[in-house]
Structures are given as structure tokens and as C-alpha cells.
Design an enzyme around this catalytic site. Structure first.
Site, short mmCIF file in Angstrom:
data_model
loop_
_atom_site.label_atom_id
_atom_site.label_comp_id
_atom_site.label_asym_id
_atom_site.label_seq_id
_atom_site.Cartn_x
_atom_site.Cartn_y
_atom_site.Cartn_z
N GLU A 37 0.87 -1.19 0.00
CA GLU A 37 0.00 0.00 0.00
C GLU A 37 0.89 1.23 0.00
O GLU A 37 1.63 1.46 0.95
CB GLU A 37 -0.89 -0.03 1.25
CG GLU A 37 -1.73 1.23 1.45
CD GLU A 37 -2.43 1.23 2.82
OE1 GLU A 37 -2.78 0.13 3.34
OE2 GLU A 37 -2.60 2.33 3.38
N ARG A 41 0.18 10.31 0.83
CA ARG A 41 0.50 11.40 1.77
C ARG A 41 1.61 12.29 1.28
O ARG A 41 1.81 13.38 1.82
CB ARG A 41 0.94 10.81 3.12
CG ARG A 41 -0.14 10.07 3.83
CD ARG A 41 0.39 9.43 5.10
NE ARG A 41 -0.45 8.32 5.45
CZ ARG A 41 -0.23 7.50 6.47
NH1 ARG A 41 0.81 7.68 7.25
NH2 ARG A 41 -1.05 6.50 6.69
N LYS A 124 -10.41 -2.11 7.05
CA LYS A 124 -9.20 -1.81 7.83
C LYS A 124 -9.68 -1.39 9.22
O LYS A 124 -10.66 -0.64 9.34
CB LYS A 124 -8.46 -0.67 7.13
CG LYS A 124 -7.42 0.05 7.94
CD LYS A 124 -6.64 1.03 7.04
CE LYS A 124 -5.89 2.04 7.88
NZ LYS A 124 -4.79 2.69 7.13
C1 3PG Z 1 -0.59 4.25 8.82
O1 3PG Z 1 -1.53 4.95 9.06
O2 3PG Z 1 0.50 4.70 8.43
C2 3PG Z 1 -0.75 2.78 8.93
O3 3PG Z 1 -1.90 2.48 9.64
C3 3PG Z 1 0.47 2.14 9.52
O4 3PG Z 1 0.65 2.55 10.83
P1 3PG Z 1 2.01 2.21 11.58
O5 3PG Z 1 3.04 3.19 11.09
O6 3PG Z 1 1.68 2.40 13.05
O7 3PG Z 1 2.40 0.80 11.27
#
Ligand code: 3PG
Length: 201
Positions: A37, A41, A124
Site C-alpha cells: 500500500e 500522503r 481496515k
Molecule cells: C498508517 O496509518 O500509516 C498505517 O496504519 C500504519 O501505521 P504504523 O506506522 O503504526 O504501522
């Protein structure tokens, strides 16, 4: 096949530069992970997805999808699924129009009612660690018997097994296999090592 039954671990990636994408994808594949994924961002997200489309064995999705226009842009770049932090009927509708699976983020029973009313059965669970971890999923899943959960947010190499022990959790997601620092330092062997450890658990 459902999205969540493909691979028990989905790396969540924040790319700084598009040229990190292909070596990252190759490092994940070498470790036995064939889904990723890429979040939208950063400006590198969409071009990174476009470059990863060159790896036919890797299923590439877009994450942090907040708007229907981002569904269009992600699919145009080659994304084959989309992930959102919350529930947006507009995003889910656009994903359905585009013919790509969507994973909405849920945190409450109300979210789950909204999502199941739209006919979805994979979600999710975000942010999993702060919401109570595996115990929270066990409680929330009880009334929603056909829903599969992908916990994300605060899941680690150490805790992923506790989540995957739940029958309603076919997969977890997290950033630990592809931390931004590893990508910046181009430590692709370490990405492979962490990916392999995660699929072995
Ligand atoms: C995110 O929002 O980046 C994902 O849910 C992953 O989260 P993490 O960095 O706590 O693994």
C-alpha cells in the site's frame, strides 16, 4: 480471491522519492510479500505507484485515499485497490465505479454498520493499537459475522501474531517493514529481512 486473503502482511509505505518505489517493491517480493500500500500522503505516492506497476508480481494499492478524485488518480497511476483511514460513501462509490476493491477504515460499530450496509465485508481497523488491539476486534466483530478485519496503526512485528490468531483477521498492515528511514538509507536488504520475518511470523 479476496484482497485480505492474498498475503497476511500488507506494508504501508510513505515514499519520499518515486525512485524508492521499484527497489522497495523488489525487496518486498524477495522477502515473500506480494502486496503493498503506497500512501498518497506525499507527492511521491502517485508516481511511485506508477513505477511499481512495472512489477507484475506485486499487487499495488493506494493508501490514505480521502477523496473520490484520489481514487481516479490512483487507478490511473495503476493502483489495483484503495485504502482509506475512515468511511466515505463517496470514495467507496468511486472505487466501485472504477472496479477496484476498497478497504475503508473502521473504528466503531457505527462505521461497521455503514460499511456493511454498502455491501462490503473487508475493512481496515484503524488505529488498531489505540483502539484496544485484538480484544477490541474480538468484541466489535461479534455482531458482524461476515466481516474480515485488517488491523493497522500500531501493529508491530511483535504484536502481529496476536492479531492473526483471530479468525476474523486474515491480514495485518503496518509500516515497520518499510520505515521511511530504511527507504532513505536504501537499506533494501533490511526491508527483505523484515518482510521475510513477517510472512514467517
Ligand atoms: C498508517 O496509518 O500509516 C498505517 O496504519 C500504519 O501505521 P504504523 O506506522 O503504526 O504501522
Amino acid at each position: 480471491m479476496s484482497l485480505l486473503s492474498r498475503c497476511p502482511v500488507v506494508p504501508v509505505v510513505v515514499l519520499d522519492e518515486p525512485d524508492q518505489a521499484v527497489p522497495l517493491g523488489e525487496a518486498l517480493l524477495a522477502g515473500g510479500i506480494d502486496v503493498v500500500e503506497i500512501t498518497l500522503r506525499t507527492p511521491a505516492g502517485l508516481p511511485g505507484i506508477r513505477r511499481l506497476s512495472a512489477l507484475p508480481d506485486l499487487l499495488v494499492g493506494a493508501g490514505s485515499v480521502l477523496l473520490p478524485s484520489q481514487v481516479d488518480a490512483a487507478v490511473e497511476a495503476g493502483a489495483r485497490f484503495v485504502v482509506s483511514p475512515g468511511v466515505s460513501a463517496d470514495v467507496l462509490g468511486r472505487a466501485a465505479e472504477q472496479g477496484v476493491p476498497a478497504l475503508p477504515g473502521v473504528a466503531t460499530a457505527t462505521d461497521l454498520m455503514a460499511v456493511t450496509a454498502l455491501g462490503l465485508d473487508e475493512v481496515k481497523f484503524f488505529p488498531a493499537g489505540l483502539l484496544g488491539g485484538p480484544a477490541a476486534i474480538r468484541a466489535l466483530a461479534a455482531p458482524f459475522r461476515d466481516v474480515a478485519f485488517m488491523p493497522s496503526g500500531g501493529v508491530t512485528a511483535e504484536t502481529m501474531g496476536e492479531y492473526l490468531a483471530l479468525p476474523v483477521v486474515p491480514a495485518v498492515s503496518g509500516s515497520w517493514m518499510a520505515e521511511p528511514a530504511l527507504l532513505r538509507e536504501r537499506r533494501w536488504d533490511e526491508v527483505t529481512t523484515r518482510a521475510a520475518a513477517a510472512v514467517r511470523r
